[in-house]
Design an enzyme around this catalytic site. Structure first.
Site, PDB file in Angstrom:
ATOM      1  N   ASP A   1      49.982 -74.486   1.015  1.00  0.00           N
ATOM      2  CA  ASP A   1      51.216 -75.730   0.331  1.00  0.00           C
ATOM      3  C   ASP A   1      52.000 -75.094   2.090  1.00  0.00           C
ATOM      4  O   ASP A   1      53.662 -75.085   1.637  1.00  0.00           O
ATOM      5  CB  ASP A   1      51.143 -75.789  -0.947  1.00  0.00           C
ATOM      6  CG  ASP A   1      52.337 -76.623  -1.267  1.00  0.00           C
ATOM      7  OD1 ASP A   1      52.244 -77.592  -0.463  1.00  0.00           O
ATOM      8  OD2 ASP A   1      53.309 -76.893  -2.043  1.00  0.00           O
TER       9      ASP A   1
ATOM     10  N   GLY B   1      61.443 -79.335 -10.411  1.00  0.00           N
ATOM     11  CA  GLY B   1      60.194 -79.955  -9.863  1.00  0.00           C
ATOM     12  C   GLY B   1      59.358 -80.245 -10.864  1.00  0.00           C
ATOM     13  O   GLY B   1      60.009 -80.011 -12.345  1.00  0.00           O
ATOM     14  N   VAL B   2      58.282 -80.807 -11.103  1.00  0.00           N
ATOM     15  CA  VAL B   2      57.979 -81.629 -11.948  1.00  0.00           C
ATOM     16  C   VAL B   2      58.001 -80.031 -13.492  1.00  0.00           C
ATOM     17  O   VAL B   2      58.250 -80.508 -14.685  1.00  0.00           O
ATOM     18  CB  VAL B   2      56.428 -81.621 -12.134  1.00  0.00           C
ATOM     19  CG1 VAL B   2      56.206 -82.468 -13.050  1.00  0.00           C
ATOM     20  CG2 VAL B   2      56.119 -83.096 -10.779  1.00  0.00           C
ATOM     21  N   SER B   3      57.431 -79.166 -12.997  1.00  0.00           N
ATOM     22  CA  SER B   3      57.123 -78.258 -13.704  1.00  0.00           C
ATOM     23  C   SER B   3      57.711 -76.901 -13.427  1.00  0.00           C
ATOM     24  O   SER B   3      57.545 -76.264 -14.711  1.00  0.00           O
ATOM     25  CB  SER B   3      55.575 -77.653 -14.140  1.00  0.00           C
ATOM     26  OG  SER B   3      55.252 -76.773 -12.819  1.00  0.00           O
ATOM     27  N   ALA B   4      58.344 -77.015 -12.993  1.00  0.00           N
ATOM     28  CA  ALA B   4      59.825 -75.791 -12.937  1.00  0.00           C
ATOM     29  C   ALA B   4      61.311 -76.390 -12.421  1.00  0.00           C
ATOM     30  O   ALA B   4      61.610 -76.860 -11.693  1.00  0.00           O
ATOM     31  CB  ALA B   4      58.751 -74.801 -11.699  1.00  0.00           C
TER      32      ALA B   4
ATOM     33  N   LYS C   1      62.296 -68.616 -11.419  1.00  0.00           N
ATOM     34  CA  LYS C   1      61.795 -70.003 -11.444  1.00  0.00           C
ATOM     35  C   LYS C   1      60.940 -69.842 -12.161  1.00  0.00           C
ATOM     36  O   LYS C   1      60.483 -68.739 -13.152  1.00  0.00           O
ATOM     37  CB  LYS C   1      60.955 -69.230  -9.995  1.00  0.00           C
ATOM     38  CG  LYS C   1      59.836 -70.928 -10.196  1.00  0.00           C
ATOM     39  CD  LYS C   1      58.341 -70.916  -9.072  1.00  0.00           C
ATOM     40  CE  LYS C   1      58.120 -71.880  -9.124  1.00  0.00           C
ATOM     41  NZ  LYS C   1      56.749 -72.260  -7.902  1.00  0.00           N
TER      42      LYS C   1
ATOM     43  N   ILE D   1      69.380 -74.428  -8.454  1.00  0.00           N
ATOM     44  CA  ILE D   1      69.234 -74.664  -6.684  1.00  0.00           C
ATOM     45  C   ILE D   1      67.872 -75.360  -7.314  1.00  0.00           C
ATOM     46  O   ILE D   1      67.923 -75.210  -5.647  1.00  0.00           O
ATOM     47  CB  ILE D   1      69.524 -73.479  -6.326  1.00  0.00           C
ATOM     48  CG1 ILE D   1      68.041 -72.324  -7.231  1.00  0.00           C
ATOM     49  CG2 ILE D   1      70.808 -72.054  -6.560  1.00  0.00           C
ATOM     50  CD1 ILE D   1      68.459 -71.199  -6.104  1.00  0.00           C
ATOM     51  N   GLY D   2      67.443 -76.154  -8.110  1.00  0.00           N
ATOM     52  CA  GLY D   2      66.566 -76.456  -7.165  1.00  0.00           C
ATOM     53  C   GLY D   2      65.516 -76.613  -9.111  1.00  0.00           C
ATOM     54  O   GLY D   2      65.599 -76.241  -9.738  1.00  0.00           O
TER      55      GLY D   2
END
Lengths: 558, 340
Positions: free
Chosen positions: A146, A31-34, A52, A28-29
């Site tokens: 963030d 990222g660069v590292s996850a 995650k 569901i998502g």
């Protein structure tokens, strides 16, 4: 309360700590590292969780950061903060098991169903819930660092939780590089690392050498308010590094600025505009604390989270569907990142009308937040510098003034707000004049047209005040040069943490980053040249002043 | 009733005394569940928060050193620290976090330019036993762990822990399945083995055999990626420290150690490879290599040279390149001992 806490703890520790107990269902998502999965926890009647999976080999070399994130997610306990059930390693991945927030992030909700932003009551609910989380965090001595719609998650019952402590920091637990600092000293309340996601970063975070604190989160909160209201954060038509870079170098040209379009038909209350404006004060000390902000009238008659269920969540595609769609959309978009620029060239006319009769391609030194149309507006170099020096207290160093000049500014745009605040308007117009005058001065220092102020007696005297301005500008250029080289190093070292929904964007742009590095080097080169030219101008002006009638001994002896 | 007393602010010493009274109450009345206890526990949480505010200041005010000194003095005059540690499980999460921060801060407070926390802990070393046992309790581990790391800032306390039987337990704690706890334990382990140079050197010299036997088998050869990665990094930090040079010489003279390091060099993880290189280079750079080390290096010479030929890191690093060139030079120049 303690009992409840204990129960909570027991519940958490009942989540198994081995990966065989979980069945990954869908991505569901990414990222660069996850990567984030929807998963079922088999021993607990296949209850749905989010996992995650952080790749510890990629991007985040520093395990201490990961440890801090895990610790934060374990020890923070607030209804508006996403808490981890547990975390454990699976080979070189760290799995963080969390509650599954079925409606996904607000970023995802907005980009799938509300491209022009949410309605104001919904924005209010989301912001209020987020602010509760922020108040708790700050009270705990934590900076989130963030805050953005991509990190605000919603569950099917409308509950809102702040997530992702990947770059969070605690004033009580300085990281190793700052470990030498004494905990009881006030300087410890400041951080210097550049962390967060470019569009949402507070100016003082980008200018990280001045240090920042809780108020940086308030800035990001303000940007998030704009993001929720408009559907995207300011400057988001630019690639992240460009937006960051521009705030550092203020080399934005007006033709690059085409954010203001069709925004006027969206009406926001005075209350909302006032709230956002207070968050985006360029001076961190002028921004309200989370506690104070929560008392703002905007949050007074805020609806309950049920309102979100009815108004925002109904008919929304599932998180999984949205992820698939977004991936597809994104893969189609990549080849033409800059395509918007062509479309928006026509918008320049509008832009000019809004910011007044200005010459195209003039440099912009920073951003004004226009409270009325709820947008950031460009600030021109001289305008920024003169206003910041008038605003700033005498204790602030010249360098600091210069910093402010680079930053986004709260200001009322005169062409939009003619009668409401005439003082500001006057100030603005005066600055406009100064600005034009500066150009003349620079081009033709001996010309009589330099009488731009009624209070000044001769032209020569008026040139003198420019020197400190130019000098500070030159200092600032040095600082910028350092920032740019830091930035270059960071991009090269891939140590920059970019999380959440921007990740895939960054990921697929890896080659583009290299190109960016080249561009940045080129801009750095130009910056150096500019600095040299300014030095020359400064020298020229000095000579002019010295040879003026009220000039120095040298002038008098001539 | 309470409002009446609000106008009169309590002194730091008074706050500590009230906290102590309530801690004693909490300690004794662990089973009673009446409303009165609830109220007292709430009051206790409030007091601990107030202590924290005095020590750290808040958004409006900086901490006042005089108030901090008073608080610290009163705190260590009687057994407040012990009570607070013992009663921690009875506090709610927020109060636990506040208490942890209070304890952390007190370790750094100087009264008459003396760290009185250090004196207190030295007389109460058994408190370390309680704190370390926290790693066995999921609910307490992170609080006790954080307190422990602050306490071992005092050299004598660190020495006590290093020389205690607890040291062996850390090899298991850092491999606990729960990541938060395992990583907290590794942070403490690292602190113990790096902070006080002379104490660490003394400890490693005295305990060389069992310590490195455990270190190799349990950590460097652990099936757990994160354990290996943290262990190899820490090993490099320890061996490269000047204070530990004799320990380093001993370490790089063992062929078993060399074998482990060469296996780590072959890992698929770049991070582990790089950290392993920083230790491996010490074997190669040693000018008094024992014959068995030379033997292994010579036997694997071509493989090693090929490996280093391809061994690159993402970042540009002059030091790394220089080290690599040196290692390659050393290995290429090696002659088997029996021929010379």
């Amino acid at each position: 309360m303690a009992d409840q806490e204990e129960q909570e703890n027991r519940k958490i520790s009942s989540y198994p700590l081995d990966h065989n107990s979980y069945k990954l269902l869908q991505v569901i998502g990414t990222g660069v590292s996850a990567t984030v999965y929807k998963a079922a926890c088999l021993p607990i009647s296949s209850s749905v969780v989010a996992i995650k999976a952080i790749n510890l080999e990629r991007s985040r070399a520093n395990l201490d950061d990961v440890r801090r994130e895990a610790k934060a997610m374990t020890l923070l306990s607030h209804p508006n903060i996403l808490k981890a059930h547990c975390s454990f390693t699976v080979n070189h991945h760290l799995w963080v098991v969390m509650p599954f927030m079925s409606a996904g992030s607000l970023h995802s909700i907005i980009s799938s169903s509300f491209p022009n932003g949410l309605n104001e009551p919904s924005v209010a609910v989301v912001l209020k819930e987020t602010l509760n989380a922020l108040l708790y965090l700050h009270d705990q001595g934590h900076l989130h660092r963030d805050i953005k719609a991509g990190n605000i998650l919603v569950d099917s019952d409308g509950s809102v939780k702040l997530a992702d402590f990947g770059v969070s920091a605690s004033i009580y637990e300085p990281n190793t590089s700052q470990a030498s600092m004494s905990l009881s000293s006030s300087s410890n309340l400041m951080f210097n690392e550049v962390a967060g996601t470019p569009y949402w970063m507070a100016p003082e975070v980008i200018h990280s050498h001045v240090g920042y604190s809780f108020k940086a989160d308030i800035w990001s909160f303000g940007i998030t308010a704009l993001e929720l209201a408009h559907g995207r954060p300011p400057l988001s038509h630019l690639p992240p590094w460009k937006s960051l870079f521009m705030r550092i170098t203020n080399r934005l040209r007006l033709s690059d600025f085409h954010e203001i379009k069709n925004k006027k038909d969206k009406k926001f209350s005075k209350c909302f505009r006032d709230m956002v404006a207070s968050c985006l004060a360029q001076d961190p000390s002028k921004r309200p604390t989370a506690e104070k902000l929560l008392k703002h009238p905007f949050f007074k008659n805020c609806k309950s989270v049920d309102f979100l269920v009815k108004n925002m969540l109904q008919g929304l595609p599932t998180v999984e569907e949205r992820f698939r769609e977004e991936s597809l959309r994104f893969s189609r978009r990549i080849p033409a990142v800059d395509e918007d620029h062509d479309d928006d060239d026509e918008q320049d006319v509008d832009d000019e009308m809004l910011v007044g009769p200005v010459v195209k391609n003039r440099r912009i030194s920073g951003w004004n937040f226009n409270e009325d149309v709820l947008e950031l507006y460009p600030v021109f170099p001289n305008q920024g510098s003169s206003s910041s020096s008038s605003e700033s207290s005498s204790t602030q160093s010249d360098d600091h003034n210069q910093q402010q000049m680079m930053r986004e500014k709260i200001n009322t745009n005169p062409s939009q707000d003619e009668r409401e605040s005439s003082t500001v308007e006057d100030e603005f117009e005066e600055r406009e004049v100064e600005d034009d005058q500066l150009q003349k001065v620079v081009m033709n220092p001996s010309s009589s047209s330099m009488e731009y102020s009624s209070s000044s007696t001769t032209a020569m005297v008026d040139v003198a005040p420019l020197i400190p301005n130019l000098e500070t500008l030159m200092d600032s250029l040095d600082i910028e040069r350092k920032m740019v080289s830091d930035l270059l190093n960071q991009i090269r070292g891939q140590e920059v943490t970019v999380d959440g929904d921007d990740d895939h964007q960054m990921n697929s742009r890896e080659e583009k980053l290299h190109e960016m590095v080249r561009k940045l080097s080129f801009e750095l080169h130009q910056e150096k040249r500019k600095s040299f030219l300014l030095e020359m101008e400064l020298e020229y002006l000095r000579t002019t002043v010295n040879s003026g009638p009220q000039g120095s001994v040298e002038g008098a002896t001539q | 009733m309470k409002g009446l007393f609000k106008s009169k602010p309590r002194t730091p010493a008074e706050l500590v005394r009230q906290t102590r009274d309530l801690l004693i109450f909490a300690d004794i009345n662990s089973t009673s569940r009446e409303a009165k206890r609830e109220e007292k526990m709430a009051e206790l949480s409030k007091l601990i928060r107030e202590l924290k505010c005095i020590l750290y200041g808040n958004s409006e005010s900086e901490p006042v050193s005089e108030a901090c000194a008073q608080l610290t003095q009163e705190f260590f005059k009687a057994n407040t620290l012990r009570l607070l540690i013992i009663c921690l499980p009875k506090l709610n999460l927020e109060a636990r976090k506040d208490a942890t921060q209070v304890v952390a801060n007190l370790q750094r407070q100087q009264v008459h330019s003396r760290l009185i926390a250090s004196d207190y802990l030295e007389a109460n070393k058994d408190l370390m036993d309680i704190l370390i046992s926290g790693y066995e309790d999921t609910d307490l581990a992170l609080h006790y762990g954080a307190m422990l790391r602050e306490c071992i800032r005092h050299q004598t306390i660190a020495r006590y822990v290093l020389e205690s039987e607890h040291m062996k337990k850390f090899f298991d704690f850092i491999q606990l399945p729960n990541f938060d706890i395992a990583s907290d334990a590794s942070a403490t382990f690292k602190e113990l083995l790096t902070r006080h140079k002379s104490t660490v050197a003394e400890f490693l010299t005295k305990n060389y055999d069992w310590f490195f036997a455990e270190y190799n088998s349990k950590l460097l050869e652990s099936p757990n990626y994160i354990t290996r990665r943290q262990a190899i990094k820490l090993l490099g930090d320890m061996l490269l420290d000047r204070a530990n040079s004799s320990v380093m010489m001993r370490y790089v003279s063992s062929k078993d150690n060399l074998r482990i390091l060469m296996n780590l060099l072959r890992e698929s993880s770049k991070n582990i490879q790089l950290e392993a290189f920083h230790v491996f280079k010490l074997f190669a750079a040693n000018q008094n290599k024992p014959p068995e080390i030379v033997g292994i290096l010579v036997a694997n010479r071509s493989k090693l040279l090929r490996f280093f030929g391809d061994f690159k890191i993402d970042k540009e690093d002059e030091q790394f390149e220089a080290d690599k060139a040196q290692v390659v030079k050393e290995i290429a120049a090696l002659e088997p001992k029996d021929r010379s």
